[in-house]
Design an enzyme around this catalytic site. Structure first.
Site, PDB file in Angstrom:
ATOM      1  CB  CYS A 329      -0.974  -0.014   1.182  1.00 28.54           C
ATOM      2  SG  CYS A 329      -0.193  -0.007   2.816  1.00 28.54           S
ATOM      3  CG  HIS A 379      -4.668  -0.109   3.796  1.00 30.33           C
ATOM      4  ND1 HIS A 379      -3.818  -0.726   2.919  1.00 30.33           N
ATOM      5  CD2 HIS A 379      -5.763   0.254   3.050  1.00 30.33           C
ATOM      6  CE1 HIS A 379      -4.356  -0.755   1.711  1.00 30.33           C
ATOM      7  NE2 HIS A 379      -5.541  -0.165   1.764  1.00 30.33           N
ATOM      8  CD  GLU A 391      -7.823  -0.655  -1.292  1.00 29.83           C
ATOM      9  OE1 GLU A 391      -7.428  -0.321  -0.164  1.00 29.83           O
ATOM     10  OE2 GLU A 391      -8.883  -1.300  -1.486  1.00 29.83           O
TER      11      GLU A 391
END
Length: 417
Positions: A329, A379, A391
């Protein structure tokens, strides 16, 4: 590995808004003052009711103490009543025994009277009376006279003893009757007093309990009223908060506009113009979208593109991320922002502090979004507008576009540009 570039570019072109959007509503000072006054009024009412409730609860505690005291008085009265009833029962038993004793004494009196009557009758038949000198007249010889004297003494002594027993029996009977009546009267009076005390204690307890119930009802009413005013206060404060947020957003818009104007002036003066913020955000989004479909690899990705993942000793290893070429990420964010000359650290927690934090309600395309568990950010994704984000989500997946997930999302977005 690169897919949907045209789709991503088209989406980014339509999703990216101007760096400084149109100004938000700017509530007037009068509206703000009115809202604050309403909130203060509600707060005053809540404070007043809170004080009243505290007093009511204090009274309730006092009444609870009184009820407990009255209950103890009632318990004492009940114990005393039982003791008085026991005493009355014993007194009645003693009276019954005294009555039986009195009846026995009466029989003794009757027997003594009968003996005395028999003696009197015998003396009468002999023509004389008890203890009379005439009883000695008619004696024919000294021996006869002596015999009559001895007999009279014997009879007189026996009957006098009977008479004495009769008098004692009468006295005993009278005393026994008197004692039994006195004991019974005392016991009956004690029982009557105890019953009255129990009745009085029960009434006092009932009054105290009723007062407690009344006060409890008042406390409940006050609580309900306070809860209603607290709700109104929350609404008033929310209204004020909304107005103040609008004012804050407007002031932030002014600051952003000023900064943008200054940046544009600086670029123009430098002779080396740089793409405006809106264009830079578009470039970041397009660069991220160019990697749609690339595999997720934990630890993968840098400013030049996807790289081999690394071992984590756990989940990522189980998916073989260390053997894949891809992004995690934060690695995807590094690559996206590197296209406009921004260096980001390879850790989502640090990326969260790499720019200005703005409320989620103000997030704009090009902002970074974060998710946390127990306060730890784990994240990051790139907002591209219209409720969508790009993402690299997790091991076993790939770079993708997805709707913004609000579960576990951090309450702010980070604006790097």
């Amino acid at each position: 590995m690169v897919t949907s570039i045209a789709l991503g570019s088209a989406l980014a072109s339509t999703a990216v808004a101007a760096a400084v959007p149109p100004p938000p509503p700017n509530p007037s000072d009068a509206e703000l003052d009115s809202g604050r006054a309403a909130a203060q009024d509600k707060a005053g009412q809540v404070g007043k009711l809170t004080n009243q409730l505290a007093e009511a609860e204090s009274t309730l505690m006092q009444l609870q103490g009184e009820v407990e005291a009255k209950l103890e008085e009632a318990n004492k009265a009940l114990v005393d009543l039982r003791s008085a009833e026991d005493a009355a029962a014993r007194a009645k038993s003693d009276a019954d025994a005294a009555r039986r004793e009195s009846d026995g004494a009466g029989q003794v009196v009757t027997d003594a009277r009968k003996q005395l009557d028999d003696f009197a009758a015998g003396s009468y038949k002999q023509g004389t009376t008890i203890g009379s000198i005439t009883a000695y007249i008619g004696a024919k010889s000294p021996e006869d006279l002596l015999a009559r004297a001895q007999l009279l003494n014997a009879v007189s002594g026996s009957e006098l003893d009977a008479l004495d027993r009769m008098e004692r029996a009468r006295t005993g009977k009278a005393n026994a009757d008197s004692r039994s009546r006195a004991a019974l009267n005392v016991a009956n009076q004690k029982q009557a007093d105890a019953e009255q005390a129990k009745h009085t204690a029960d009434e006092a307890t009932a009054r105290a309990q009723q007062a407690q119930r009344d006060q409890l009802a008042r406390s409940h009413d006050l609580q309900a009223t306070r809860a209603d005013y607290e709700r109104q206060l929350d609404e008033a404060q929310a209204n004020v908060g909304g107005l103040e947020n609008q004012r804050a957003r407007y002031q932030q818009w002014l600051a952003d506009k000023k900064r943008e104007d200054e940046e544009n002036a600086r670029r123009a003066a430098s002779g080396h113009p740089v793409a405006p913020a809106a264009g830079r955000a578009r470039a970041v989004i397009e660069r991220a979208l160019s990697q749609l479909g690339v595999e997720y690899a934990w630890g993968g990705g840098d400013e030049d593109g996807p790289t081999r993942g690394i071992r984590d000793g756990g989940v990522a290893d189980s998916y073989g991320d260390y053997a894949k070429i891809g992004f995690d990420c934060s690695g995807l964010m590094i690559y996206a922002f590197a296209g406009v000359g921004v260096d980001l650290p390879h850790y989502s927690g640090y990326q969260a502090t790499s720019g200005r934090q703005v409320p989620l309600s103000q997030m704009a395309p090009g902002d970074l979004l974060f998710w946390s568990t127990d306060g730890l950010i784990h994240h990051v994704a790139l907002y591209i507008g219209d409720g969508q984000m790009v993402e690299a989500p997790y091991s076993g997946s790939h770079v993708r576009i997805a709707p913004v997930r609000y579960g576990g999302i951090v309450s702010y977005a980070t604006r790097v540009l």
